[in-house]
Structures are given as C-alpha cells and as structure tokens.
Design an enzyme around this catalytic site. Structure first.
Site, PDB file in Angstrom:
ATOM      1  N   GLU A   1      -7.749  -5.348  -0.248  1.00 40.24           N
ATOM      2  CA  GLU A   1      -8.291  -6.133  -1.355  1.00 40.24           C
ATOM      3  C   GLU A   1      -8.238  -7.643  -1.103  1.00 40.24           C
ATOM      4  O   GLU A   1      -8.996  -8.399  -1.700  1.00 40.24           O
ATOM      5  CB  GLU A   1      -7.526  -5.811  -2.649  1.00 40.24           C
ATOM      6  CG  GLU A   1      -7.509  -4.346  -3.032  1.00 40.24           C
ATOM      7  CD  GLU A   1      -8.856  -3.823  -3.495  1.00 40.24           C
ATOM      8  OE1 GLU A   1      -9.887  -4.351  -3.057  1.00 40.24           O
ATOM      9  OE2 GLU A   1      -8.851  -2.870  -4.290  1.00 40.24           O
TER      10      GLU A   1
ATOM     11  N   HIS B   1       0.859  -1.191   0.000  1.00 41.96           N
ATOM     12  CA  HIS B   1       0.000   0.000   0.000  1.00 41.96           C
ATOM     13  C   HIS B   1       0.889   1.233   0.000  1.00 41.96           C
ATOM     14  O   HIS B   1       1.962   1.231   0.600  1.00 41.96           O
ATOM     15  CB  HIS B   1      -0.907   0.009   1.242  1.00 41.96           C
ATOM     16  CG  HIS B   1      -2.080   0.921   1.083  1.00 41.96           C
ATOM     17  ND1 HIS B   1      -2.013   2.270   1.373  1.00 41.96           N
ATOM     18  CD2 HIS B   1      -3.338   0.673   0.650  1.00 41.96           C
ATOM     19  CE1 HIS B   1      -3.194   2.806   1.124  1.00 41.96           C
ATOM     20  NE2 HIS B   1      -4.013   1.877   0.686  1.00 41.96           N
TER      21      HIS B   1
HETATM   22  N1  ACO Z   1       4.158  -7.663  -4.588  1.00 39.03           N
HETATM   23  C1  ACO Z   1       5.470  -7.649  -4.883  1.00 39.03           C
HETATM   24  N2  ACO Z   1       6.221  -6.545  -4.842  1.00 39.03           N
HETATM   25  C2  ACO Z   1       5.620  -5.412  -4.476  1.00 39.03           C
HETATM   26  C3  ACO Z   1       4.262  -5.356  -4.126  1.00 39.03           C
HETATM   27  C4  ACO Z   1       3.521  -6.551  -4.190  1.00 39.03           C
HETATM   28  N3  ACO Z   1       2.220  -6.582  -3.897  1.00 39.03           N
HETATM   29  N4  ACO Z   1       3.933  -4.088  -3.807  1.00 39.03           N
HETATM   30  C5  ACO Z   1       5.045  -3.361  -3.943  1.00 39.03           C
HETATM   31  N5  ACO Z   1       6.059  -4.156  -4.347  1.00 39.03           N
HETATM   32  C6  ACO Z   1       7.436  -3.746  -4.615  1.00 39.03           C
HETATM   33  C7  ACO Z   1       7.496  -2.999  -5.938  1.00 39.03           C
HETATM   34  O1  ACO Z   1       7.719  -3.877  -7.029  1.00 39.03           O
HETATM   35  C8  ACO Z   1       8.637  -2.051  -5.707  1.00 39.03           C
HETATM   36  O2  ACO Z   1       9.829  -2.730  -5.939  1.00 39.03           O
HETATM   37  P1  ACO Z   1      11.046  -1.974  -6.707  1.00 39.03           P
HETATM   38  O3  ACO Z   1      11.430  -0.867  -5.772  1.00 39.03           O
HETATM   39  O4  ACO Z   1      12.077  -3.039  -6.855  1.00 39.03           O
HETATM   40  O5  ACO Z   1      10.486  -1.480  -7.996  1.00 39.03           O
HETATM   41  C9  ACO Z   1       8.560  -1.760  -4.204  1.00 39.03           C
HETATM   42  O6  ACO Z   1       7.827  -2.838  -3.614  1.00 39.03           O
HETATM   43  C10 ACO Z   1       7.830  -0.480  -3.899  1.00 39.03           C
HETATM   44  O7  ACO Z   1       6.627  -0.480  -4.600  1.00 39.03           O
HETATM   45  P2  ACO Z   1       5.926   0.834  -5.133  1.00 39.03           P
HETATM   46  O8  ACO Z   1       5.367   0.567  -6.486  1.00 39.03           O
HETATM   47  O9  ACO Z   1       6.807   2.024  -4.958  1.00 39.03           O
HETATM   48  O10 ACO Z   1       4.783   0.982  -4.118  1.00 39.03           O
HETATM   49  P3  ACO Z   1       3.535   1.873  -4.377  1.00 39.03           P
HETATM   50  O11 ACO Z   1       3.305   2.622  -3.151  1.00 39.03           O
HETATM   51  O12 ACO Z   1       3.635   2.694  -5.602  1.00 39.03           O
HETATM   52  O13 ACO Z   1       2.445   0.767  -4.677  1.00 39.03           O
HETATM   53  C11 ACO Z   1       0.629  -0.637  -4.607  1.00 39.03           C
HETATM   54  C12 ACO Z   1       1.401   0.461  -3.856  1.00 39.03           C
HETATM   55  C13 ACO Z   1       0.269  -0.137  -6.001  1.00 39.03           C
HETATM   56  C14 ACO Z   1      -0.641  -0.949  -3.874  1.00 39.03           C
HETATM   57  C15 ACO Z   1       1.542  -1.902  -4.703  1.00 39.03           C
HETATM   58  O14 ACO Z   1       1.880  -2.336  -3.418  1.00 39.03           O
HETATM   59  C16 ACO Z   1       0.912  -3.012  -5.518  1.00 39.03           C
HETATM   60  O15 ACO Z   1       1.021  -3.009  -6.742  1.00 39.03           O
HETATM   61  N6  ACO Z   1       0.227  -3.987  -4.856  1.00 39.03           N
HETATM   62  C17 ACO Z   1      -0.416  -5.080  -5.564  1.00 39.03           C
HETATM   63  C18 ACO Z   1      -1.741  -4.623  -6.147  1.00 39.03           C
HETATM   64  C19 ACO Z   1      -2.793  -4.363  -5.080  1.00 39.03           C
HETATM   65  O16 ACO Z   1      -2.922  -5.109  -4.111  1.00 39.03           O
HETATM   66  N7  ACO Z   1      -3.553  -3.283  -5.306  1.00 39.03           N
HETATM   67  C20 ACO Z   1      -4.625  -2.853  -4.372  1.00 39.03           C
HETATM   68  C21 ACO Z   1      -4.169  -1.682  -3.556  1.00 39.03           C
HETATM   69  S1  ACO Z   1      -5.325  -1.248  -2.285  1.00 39.03           S
HETATM   70  C22 ACO Z   1      -6.351  -0.083  -2.973  1.00 39.03           C
HETATM   71  O17 ACO Z   1      -5.984   0.790  -3.663  1.00 39.03           O
HETATM   72  C23 ACO Z   1      -7.834  -0.128  -2.722  1.00 39.03           C
END
Ligand code: ACO
Length: 354
Positions: A302, A246
């Site tokens: 989620e 998140h």
């Molecule tokens: N699985 C694996 N790796 C992850 C995940 C995950 N669920 N979430 C973040 N990371 C990693 C990213 O790949 C990134 O790695 P990097 O630095 O090597 O590129 C690092 O952790 C940081 O991630 P960011 O993209 O900077 O985190 P951000 O705050 O932008 O993303 C998000 C948050 C979009 C929710 C992300 O965690 C994600 O994609 N989760 C999976 C999808 C999901 O569950 N979405 C629902 C969100 S809840 C809502 O909005 C209602």
C-alpha cells in the site's frame, strides 16, 4: 477446543492461482514471479491466465476484446445506478453499482463484473465532480479506457503505469477479501454476490483501505525535520503506521518494489514527493524495528500504491476502489476454483456464553 483467532496458518484451500511466500518475499502468480508479469503482461492477459481452465469456456484466449464488450454492456446496464453510487464514498458506490448486476447477464459473470468496475467508478467520480459520465471505448485497454472515462483523455505513460499496477494487485492468495469471496462462492450464491462481498471486506484499513491514509500520513508529517518526531509520537500513541506490516510477509512485500519502479518511471526528472516518501519509509522501518523488535514489520504494497495512484491524478478517497479494479480478476478466478472444490465452508465457534 483451541480457537484460531485470525485463522493464522489455517489452510482452507488448494490453489493453482498464486503462491505468497512470506519468508522469502516472493509472489508467484500462475507460475510466474510478479516482477515478470507486472509491466510485461497486460492486465487483460493476466486476467485471462487467472481464469484459464477454471472458468467455463476460458482457455487462455485474449480477454481484451471481451472485457471491452463487458465495459460497454456494464455502462448501459448500470447507468441508472451511477447517480445513487455517486452520492456515496467511491468504494461504497462501487459496491452499490455491482449489486445492480445479476448472474444472468448476457455476458458471463467474471467478464461482467471485471468490466463493470472501471466503468462504474469512472462514471461515479465524474458525477461527483458535476461532469457527465463518458461511455467506454471497447477498442482501448482496460487501464487506458478507465483513465479516458475518468479524465477524457488517456496519456499512454499513465495508462501503462496503471496497467502495471492492476497486474501487480490482481491476485494475492487467501487475503481477507478473497477468502470472503470463496466463502460466499461455497454457498453457490454466484459470482456477483461473491464479488460484492469481497468489495465489502476490502474496505477496512487493515486490508485495502490503507493507501489513502498513507498519503494522509505523509501530509501530516509534512517536512523532513518532522519525520522522526511524528513517527515516535504515532507509535507512542499506539497508532499503526499505514503501509507497513503484513500478516504473511516477514520481509519486504515484493509488490512494493515493483510499484516503486513504476512510480519512479512515471515521475521522471526528480520528484520531491518520492524523495520525501523514501525518507519516511527508511525512518519508519527503523522506528518499527525499535518499537517491535520481536515482530518483523516491513513495507507493504500500500505504501507505493499510494504514491503511484497519486501520481496518476486519482483522488485518494478512490484508491481502494482502484485496487478492486485489479483484484476483481483474482476474486473471480477464486470463485470458480472454489466451485470446483465443491464443499460449503462452515467452520465452528466455541460457545463461552452463559
Ligand atoms: N505500525 C505499528 N505497529 C504495527 C503495525 C504498523 N503498521 N503493524 C503491526 N503492528 C504491531 C501491532 O500493533 C501488534 O502489536 P501488539 O502485539 O503490541 O498488539 C504487532 O505489530 C503484530 O500485529 P498484528 O496485528 O498481529 O499483525 P497482523 O498480521 O494482524 O496485521 C496488518 C497485519 C493488518 C497489515 C498490520 O500490519 C497493519 O495494521 N498495518 C497497517 C495498515 C496497512 O498497511 N494495511 C494494508 C495491508 S496490505 C493489504 O492488505 C493489501
């Protein structure tokens, strides 16, 4: 000039609607913690609280009868659009149907769009199954009437579970769809345009589009023995595990536990699906901690949304549209709060082209 990719930490508004405390895993909605609201305050009453003293003529009076009237009005107003919307995926169909509203309806925009979401969604899902839409019953609660419009009947336990879900997701600070709604509202485009834009922003898997893929992930893993190897492979391939991570929460999303409790109450008498999901969750958290030791990744809303909406018998391709049914209350409240604030949102970009 430094760019703020992703706008992390940028404050674009003051709000009285909610406080998302990512360090401590706390969500406060209009002064109350989310676990004191979901399952305790009906969705309609929570919507009324969100709108109170922000929307003209909203002073905390009961919203249930007015939302019932809005569902009836929306059913008559939008009926010609249901077949067009039914030809699309549910969230796209919902976006199309809401576009058929205007801000000059007989009822105020916040009631009209909030009433229209369950009506349009139920009608379109029935048409997709080859069944005729069922007209709303304005005497029922919002959640119960949606289940009745969709399935023909509404079991009280399921209606209560859906009601708790809608309250859980009704409001959550400056997330992508709410920000979208506020940007549109800041141009004075009206409630309908702001909500249609918010529905568009909600579609992506990084925001509201994750719960269906959570179930796809559970299905792909298949067996307890396959959990570890599957997760390792996914992370090795650079995939994101749906339902984890998140932007704001650095600890467990408080809504995950609220929804986990609702699922557990609904699925009484033991449930292999829930047990399996909990095992996947445990192993995923361990795998993510090893994979990204510097980035605290925990369960988000989620993961248990997916299990709850599945237990309610809703089709997974409609999960994001069901999320919109709750979140529309927050979107509309933000629209009016933005109008009170008054300034057009207009950030800048840095030209780096030739
Ligand atoms: N699985 C694996 N790796 C992850 C995940 C995950 N669920 N979430 C973040 N990371 C990693 C990213 O790949 C990134 O790695 P990097 O630095 O090597 O590129 C690092 O952790 C940081 O991630 P960011 O993209 O900077 O985190 P951000 O705050 O932008 O993303 C998000 C948050 C979009 C929710 C992300 O965690 C994600 O994609 N989760 C999976 C999808 C999901 O569950 N979405 C629902 C969100 S809840 C809502 O909005 C209602």
């Amino acid at each position: 000039m430094a760019t703020m990719s992703g706008l992390d930490g940028v404050v674009v508004a003051e709000t009285i609607l909610s406080d998302v405390d990512g360090e401590h895993g706390r969500l406060i909605v209009r002064g109350a913690p989310i676990d004191a609201l979901a399952g305790h305050v009906p969705f309609e009453d929570l919507a009324a609280r969100l709108w109170q003293d922000l929307v003209p003529d909203e002073h905390g009076q009961a919203a249930a009868p007015r939302l019932g009237a809005a569902r009836v009005a929306a059913f008559m107003r939008l009926a010609p659009l249901f077949p067009l919307g039914a030809a699309l995926p549910p969230l796209d169909g919902l976006r199309l149907a809401l576009s058929g509203l205007s801000d000059d309806e007989a009822l105020p925009g916040h009631l009209m769009v909030t009433g229209a979401v369950p009506v349009a969604l139920a009608a379109m899902l029935r048409l997709q199954r080859g069944e005729a839409p069922i007209a709303p019953d304005p005497t029922l609660g919002h959640a119960a009437d949606f289940l009745r419009m969709l399935h023909g009947t509404a079991d009280p336990a399921r209606a209560a579970a859906l009601d708790a879900y809608l309250a859980t997701v009704a409001e959550h600070g400056m997330n992508a769809s709410t920000f979208t709604a506020r940007v549109i509202a800041s141009t004075r485009a009206g409630v309908v345009a702001a909500v249609v834009g918010a529905v568009g922003a909600l579609k992506g898997p990084l925001h509201g589009g994750a719960p269906g893929p959570v179930l796809d992930m559970l299905d792909a893993i298949g067996t307890p023995a396959n959990i570890g190897p599957w997760l390792q492979q996914a992370l090795h391939d650079g995939d994101r595990l749906m339902g984890f991570g998140h932007r704001i929460y650095r600890v467990r999303d408080p809504r995950a536990d609220v929804l986990k409790g609702v699922v557990a109450r609904l699925r009484t008498g033991g449930d292999a699906r829930l047990d399996f999901a909990e095992q996947v969750e445990r192993e995923a958290l361990a795998a993510l901690a090893l994979h990204k030791p510097d980035r605290k990744l925990d369960t988000n809303v989620e993961f248990y949304t997916a299990l709850l909406l599945e237990a309610l018998g809703l089709p997974r391709e409609a999960f994001t549209a069901v999320f919109a049914m709750g979140r529309v209350a927050g979107w509309t409240a933000h629209v009016y709060e933005q109008l009170r604030e008054g300034r057009l949102m207009r950030p800048q970009s840095v030209y780096v082209g030739p």
